[in-house]
Motif scaffolding. Structure first.
Motif, PDB file in Angstrom:
ATOM      1  N   CYS A  64       0.830  -1.213   0.000  1.00 25.01           N
ATOM      2  CA  CYS A  64       0.000   0.000   0.000  1.00 25.01           C
ATOM      3  C   CYS A  64       0.863   1.262   0.000  1.00 25.01           C
ATOM      4  O   CYS A  64       1.801   1.377   0.784  1.00 25.01           O
ATOM      5  CB  CYS A  64      -0.889  -0.028   1.237  1.00 25.01           C
ATOM      6  SG  CYS A  64      -1.825   1.475   1.513  1.00 25.01           S
ATOM      7  N   ILE A  65       0.521   2.217  -0.867  1.00 29.27           N
ATOM      8  CA  ILE A  65       1.252   3.494  -0.896  1.00 29.27           C
ATOM      9  C   ILE A  65       0.408   4.615  -0.292  1.00 29.27           C
ATOM     10  O   ILE A  65       0.702   5.783  -0.472  1.00 29.27           O
ATOM     11  CB  ILE A  65       1.723   3.846  -2.321  1.00 29.27           C
ATOM     12  CG1 ILE A  65       0.536   3.981  -3.284  1.00 29.27           C
ATOM     13  CG2 ILE A  65       2.719   2.813  -2.827  1.00 29.27           C
ATOM     14  CD1 ILE A  65       0.912   4.584  -4.642  1.00 29.27           C
ATOM     15  N   ARG A  66      -0.676   4.234   0.389  1.00 29.54           N
ATOM     16  CA  ARG A  66      -1.516   5.188   1.131  1.00 29.54           C
ATOM     17  C   ARG A  66      -2.030   6.314   0.248  1.00 29.54           C
ATOM     18  O   ARG A  66      -1.918   7.490   0.584  1.00 29.54           O
ATOM     19  CB  ARG A  66      -0.732   5.777   2.303  1.00 29.54           C
ATOM     20  CG  ARG A  66      -0.055   4.758   3.179  1.00 29.54           C
ATOM     21  CD  ARG A  66      -0.708   4.683   4.534  1.00 29.54           C
ATOM     22  NE  ARG A  66      -0.122   3.624   5.334  1.00 29.54           N
ATOM     23  CZ  ARG A  66       0.892   3.779   6.173  1.00 29.54           C
ATOM     24  NH1 ARG A  66       1.422   4.972   6.341  1.00 29.54           N
ATOM     25  NH2 ARG A  66       1.344   2.762   6.868  1.00 29.54           N
ATOM     26  N   CYS A  67      -2.571   5.944  -0.893  1.00 33.25           N
ATOM     27  CA  CYS A  67      -3.077   6.969  -1.817  1.00 33.25           C
ATOM     28  C   CYS A  67      -4.510   7.367  -1.497  1.00 33.25           C
ATOM     29  O   CYS A  67      -4.967   8.414  -1.894  1.00 33.25           O
ATOM     30  CB  CYS A  67      -2.985   6.462  -3.246  1.00 33.25           C
ATOM     31  SG  CYS A  67      -4.191   5.185  -3.625  1.00 33.25           S
ATOM     32  N   SER A  68      -5.269   6.484  -0.848  1.00 24.35           N
ATOM     33  CA  SER A  68      -6.665   6.695  -0.436  1.00 24.35           C
ATOM     34  C   SER A  68      -7.698   6.355  -1.506  1.00 24.35           C
ATOM     35  O   SER A  68      -8.894   6.582  -1.288  1.00 24.35           O
ATOM     36  CB  SER A  68      -6.917   8.116   0.087  1.00 24.35           C
ATOM     37  OG  SER A  68      -7.126   9.034  -0.963  1.00 24.35           O
ATOM     38  N   ALA A  69      -7.280   5.838  -2.641  1.00 24.71           N
ATOM     39  CA  ALA A  69      -8.270   5.505  -3.685  1.00 24.71           C
ATOM     40  C   ALA A  69      -9.293   4.492  -3.178  1.00 24.71           C
ATOM     41  O   ALA A  69     -10.464   4.529  -3.561  1.00 24.71           O
ATOM     42  CB  ALA A  69      -7.557   4.960  -4.924  1.00 24.71           C
ATOM     43  N   CYS A  70      -8.854   3.584  -2.304  1.00 26.66           N
ATOM     44  CA  CYS A  70      -9.805   2.577  -1.814  1.00 26.66           C
ATOM     45  C   CYS A  70     -10.869   3.204  -0.923  1.00 26.66           C
ATOM     46  O   CYS A  70     -12.005   2.728  -0.881  1.00 26.66           O
ATOM     47  CB  CYS A  70      -9.091   1.435  -1.103  1.00 26.66           C
ATOM     48  SG  CYS A  70      -7.965   1.931   0.199  1.00 26.66           S
ATOM     49  N   ILE A 121      -8.427  -0.575   3.048  1.00 24.67           N
ATOM     50  CA  ILE A 121      -7.171  -1.238   3.405  1.00 24.67           C
ATOM     51  C   ILE A 121      -6.889  -1.132   4.901  1.00 24.67           C
ATOM     52  O   ILE A 121      -5.988  -1.792   5.425  1.00 24.67           O
ATOM     53  CB  ILE A 121      -5.997  -0.640   2.587  1.00 24.67           C
ATOM     54  CG1 ILE A 121      -4.744  -1.524   2.652  1.00 24.67           C
ATOM     55  CG2 ILE A 121      -5.675   0.774   3.046  1.00 24.67           C
ATOM     56  CD1 ILE A 121      -4.911  -2.923   2.136  1.00 24.67           C
ATOM     57  N   CYS A 144      -7.062   0.629  -6.951  1.00 20.25           N
ATOM     58  CA  CYS A 144      -5.793   0.565  -6.215  1.00 20.25           C
ATOM     59  C   CYS A 144      -4.615   0.554  -7.186  1.00 20.25           C
ATOM     60  O   CYS A 144      -4.520  -0.322  -8.044  1.00 20.25           O
ATOM     61  CB  CYS A 144      -5.757  -0.684  -5.339  1.00 20.25           C
ATOM     62  SG  CYS A 144      -4.174  -0.883  -4.482  1.00 20.25           S
ATOM     63  N   PRO A 145      -3.691   1.506  -7.057  1.00 21.57           N
ATOM     64  CA  PRO A 145      -2.588   1.589  -8.034  1.00 21.57           C
ATOM     65  C   PRO A 145      -1.592   0.446  -7.929  1.00 21.57           C
ATOM     66  O   PRO A 145      -0.760   0.286  -8.820  1.00 21.57           O
ATOM     67  CB  PRO A 145      -1.933   2.932  -7.690  1.00 21.57           C
ATOM     68  CG  PRO A 145      -2.294   3.187  -6.274  1.00 21.57           C
ATOM     69  CD  PRO A 145      -3.648   2.589  -6.070  1.00 21.57           C
ATOM     70  N   ILE A 180      -3.914  -4.230  -4.966  1.00 20.19           N
ATOM     71  CA  ILE A 180      -4.103  -5.056  -3.764  1.00 20.19           C
ATOM     72  C   ILE A 180      -5.530  -5.605  -3.765  1.00 20.19           C
ATOM     73  O   ILE A 180      -6.489  -4.887  -4.040  1.00 20.19           O
ATOM     74  CB  ILE A 180      -3.848  -4.223  -2.497  1.00 20.19           C
ATOM     75  CG1 ILE A 180      -2.405  -3.714  -2.486  1.00 20.19           C
ATOM     76  CG2 ILE A 180      -4.128  -5.046  -1.241  1.00 20.19           C
ATOM     77  CD1 ILE A 180      -2.084  -2.783  -1.335  1.00 20.19           C
ATOM     78  N   ILE A 206      -7.997  -5.926  -1.799  1.00 25.38           N
ATOM     79  CA  ILE A 206      -8.443  -5.411  -0.501  1.00 25.38           C
ATOM     80  C   ILE A 206      -9.624  -6.224   0.044  1.00 25.38           C
ATOM     81  O   ILE A 206      -9.641  -6.561   1.235  1.00 25.38           O
ATOM     82  CB  ILE A 206      -8.765  -3.907  -0.625  1.00 25.38           C
ATOM     83  CG1 ILE A 206      -7.512  -3.148  -1.069  1.00 25.38           C
ATOM     84  CG2 ILE A 206      -9.307  -3.335   0.690  1.00 25.38           C
ATOM     85  CD1 ILE A 206      -7.774  -1.823  -1.723  1.00 25.38           C
TER      86      ILE A 206
END
Ligand code: SF4
Length: 772
Positions: free
Chosen positions: A334-340, A364, A395-396, A399, A401
């Protein structure tokens, strides 16, 4: 704030958040989500960028211990220090020693939230100021972040104006009101803090092992100032942030802003190889570029600065154990982008104050909380993931999820950590397990432990319930509708009494097909042979859509069978309750029924998208790989199959085409239909096939813009989530409220739209099927 434990408390908490924060959260997350679609559509190579990012993270986590060693070597060669902290207390102790009670400015960092670093530093007398605007607002309000990227997403502009006025005792005439005034006010205050701070604490989005560099991706530029203005810089990051090389940053920089906030590139991407010279930031000239740090610091550009301190704190706190856990390991990508979060219907409605744990929020968060805090905190919100899977394509780093959520749910079910356990000693309305197991005893055997929440056991065993319901219909339907029965179901099993229950048909699809004499297309005349999979809903409840599928395929020259042997549940229902072993047993049964059909040359046509999604996505986790692949390859969504037949020359003449009319200019118009594709069908990229078939038959199709209808299988039937479920579906009312004819592919979507619009909703196959 302590988390609600009982069903009533959870419902009340969700109701309160819907009223107080729901509008702001919905407007912001839906805006970010729209932005993601628009921004990623500009990329020719979106899927390959995602695959590249995924592969870099897979490689990095695989080689993590070596990469940490490399990173340490590079940082220490430049005079910095690296400390690998076992847990939060260890990390905090190290940073406390460095800070030593001095003034600290901090840029946004979820990892420091995880550590409760501010509290630890303030306990020593340090003054800690958050410099990210959203974090600062939250700090002033003494609240928790509601979103991993935009922590103040739940606050309106007016609320922030009131907060500033109150905290800084501003006279009416001095109150900043507009977004620009508020930002300017914050900027002036925060720049003063940065100028006078002794220590700057940042996180790190990425750390590159080959150079000892850290990348910070921000919207405000505050992190760069926080890192370079105070003489001491402490960077705190989870160990999973280490990637092999600077070159590896490229796909992440391209994806992180687009995925999270819909920006083509985040406003500030800062790359440091600390300890860096401290350039003279001109606070009076914010638009002037920062001077060349090499000349400004009196040392060569790129050289380490001898008078500046740099400390890199790498935090384990459960991550290295997650690395060894086959199911949680993916969380570390996870790169913590917040898309999920932004793509999740439930999150869009209620935000991270409900859909989150101690630190992390959104889809996530279950993986993070289970890994770094434990199952107890994951159990508090894990149910809010409905498994709709809309986060998966968003998710880029690809993942899965929903699978992480399912596995954690299973662990919660089996352990002593869950909300269900807290409910056991509560009143009956709290969904008491154990002593009330007799209520659902008839639904077993399943593969789950005794004491499982009866509501989960009920919903997870819907197949057994459906068989019983059909066998005793119409009595079963009448009995289930009786007021006292509904009240008991609500009280003891948590089934919302506002919902209409599914009506079981006495004559199942399998019965109907057998009684009408079996296939009607001869083997010699058949274009293809297919099995219509009698999934639980189609076989027992929505039998008409099954009949429509049979008539449609026969009209297109397909020899159709609906064998009784195939009338077995896919395992979707137990999977949605985290009953993984029960789902595995059902998957094996389903495989045993359907693979021989495929091997005999028959296609498997699936009407319920969630079952097809089980075949195509989850079975690879439940069955041997080869079996899962053969079943996925041989199975088709019903309208996907029709589309394929038409593309290969089948004659559509026997199908029901749209009624036509005349427009104002005398041209021909097709009958308009509003169409909502099932969430999992969209994840499988099968919405377009239905639209194409409908358009080919003359319909004018409007598709929904909503990620998920909110029902999501059994989720909307649960009394504590009923209001949330209806709120998630509200955009469909706005979009389809005036539509004359509404179609939807999923059973639960039809039920939800029926409840929202007060109308009867059809499956698209019913719209195009020949008359009986
Ligand atoms: S799981 Fe994927 S979508 Fe969610 S925050 Fe992490 S990288 Fe972004």
């Amino acid at each position: 704030m302590s988390k609600p434990s009982s069903r009533d408390e959870r419902a009340a908490r969700i109701r309160e958040l819907l009223e107080t924060e729901g509008d702001a959260v919905a407007a912001n997350t839906r805006g970010f989500n729209r932005g993601r679609y628009e921004s990623t559509a500009d990329l020719d190579d979106y899927e390959s960028l995602k695959a590249e990012a995924r592969s870099i993270k897979e490689d990095a986590i695989e080689r993590l211990p070596d990469l940490i060693d490399d990173l340490r070597e590079r940082v220490e060669a430049r005079g910095g220090t690296v400390y690998v902290a076992d847990d939060a207390a260890d990390a905090n102790a190290y940073v406390r020693e460095v800070v030593d009670g001095e003034n600290v400015v901090k840029s946004k960092s979820m990892t420091t939230e995880e550590l409760d670093l501010n509290d630890a530093l303030e306990a020593d007398g340090a003054r800690v100021t958050e410099t990210d605007l959203g974090e600062w607002v939250i700090q002033l309000a003494d609240e928790e972040p509601s979103h991993i990227v935009a922590p103040g997403i739940h606050k309106s502009r007016e609320a922030i104006a009131d907060l500033f006025a109150e905290r800084f005792d501003l006279a009416e005439d001095d109150r900043p009101e507009t977004a620009e005034e508020l930002t300017r006010f914050a900027r002036e205050k925060l720049l003063t803090e940065i100028e006078t701070a002794d220590v700057g604490v940042t996180g790190a989005n990425f750390l590159t092992a080959d150079s000892g560099s850290l990348a910070l991706v921000t919207s405000e530029g505050n992190a760069r100032k926080t890192a370079v203005v105070p003489d001491t810089h402490v960077a705190v990051a989870g160990v999973e942030k280490v990637i092999p090389s600077v070159e590896d940053l490229a796909p992440f920089v391209e994806l992180i802003g687009r995925s999270g906030t819909g920006q083509d590139i985040t406003s500030y991407v800062s790359l440091f190889t600390p300890p860096t010279p401290s350039p003279p930031v001109r606070f009076g000239g914010p638009d002037e570029p920062i001077a060349d740090p090499g000349t400004a610091g009196g040392v060569g550009a790129g050289e380490p600065h001898p008078e500046r301190d740099f400390h890199l704190v790498l935090v384990d706190n459960g991550r290295l154990a997650m690395r060894e856990d086959d199911d949680l390991r993916e969380t570390l990508y996870c790169i913590r982008c917040s898309a999920c979060s932004n793509s999740c219907g439930n999150f869009q409605s209620v935000g991270g104050h409900a859909f989150g744990g101690e630190t992390y929020s959104g889809g996530i968060a279950t993986g993070w909380e289970a890994g770094v805090e434990g199952l107890d905190t994951a159990a508090e919100f894990n149910d809010l993931c409905t498994g709709c899977s809309r986060c998966v394509p968003a998710c880029p780093v690809g993942i899965d999820i929903p699978w992480i959520n399912t596995v954690v749910r299973d662990r919660i079910n089996r352990g002593d950590h869950g909300v269900g356990d807290e409910r056991r000693d509560g009143d009956p309305g709290d969904g008491v397990a154990g002593e009330f197991d007799f209520l659902v005893d008839g639904l077993t055997p399943d593969e789950e432990p005794a004491g499982l929440d009866p509501a989960k056991r009920l919903f997870g065993n819907f197949e057994t319930l459906a068989r019983l319901g059909s066998a005793t219909a119409p009595l079963s339907n009448r009995a289930a509708d009786l007021g006292p029965v509904r009240a008991a179901m609500d009280r003891w099993l948590g089934v919302a009494r506002e919902r209409d229950l599914p009506k079981f048909e006495r004559e199942t699809l399998v019965d109907w097909f057998r009684d009408r004499g079996g296939p009607r297309v001869s083997e010699s005349m058949a274009r293809r042979e297919a099995v219509v999979y009698p999934d639980v809903y189609t076989n027992h409840v929505a039998v008409d859509r099954g009949k429509a599928a049979v008539r449609t395929l026969e009209a297109l020259g397909v020899r159709v069978t609906v064998p009784e042997s195939a009338a077995v549940g896919s395992g979707r229902a137990p999977l949605s309750q985290g009953m993984v072993e029960t789902a595995r047993r059902k998957a094996e049964r389903c495989r045993d029924a359907l693979l021989p059909e495929i091997e005999a040359g028959r296609d498997v046509v699936v009407i319920e998208p969630s079952d097809l999604a089980a075949f195509e996505r989850e079975y690879e986790r439940l069955l041997p790989e080869a079996d899962a692949e053969r079943l996925a390859d041989g199975s088709y969504e019903a309208l996907e199959y029709v589309y394929g037949l038409l593309e290969h020359g089948a004659d559509a003449g026997g199908l029901t085409a749209a009624e036509t009319g005349r427009d104002g200019d005398g041209g021909e118009t097709g009958e308009p239909v509003a169409y909502h594709a099932h969430c999992q069908q969209r994840t499988l990229e099968l919405e377009a096939h239905t639209v194409a078939v409908l358009e080919r038959l003359g319909y004018e199709v409007t598709t929904s813009e909503t990620e998920c209808c909110g029902m999501a299988g059994s989720f909307g039937y649960k009394s504590e989530y009923y209001e949330l479920s209806m709120d998630v579906g509200e955009p469909l009312v706005e979009q389809f409220g005036d539509a004359e004819r509404v179609l939807a592919s999923g059973t639960s979507c039809c039920e939800q739209l029926d409840a929202l619009l007060g109308d009867s909703i059809e499956h698209p196959i019913e719209a195009i099927a020949p008359e009986p």
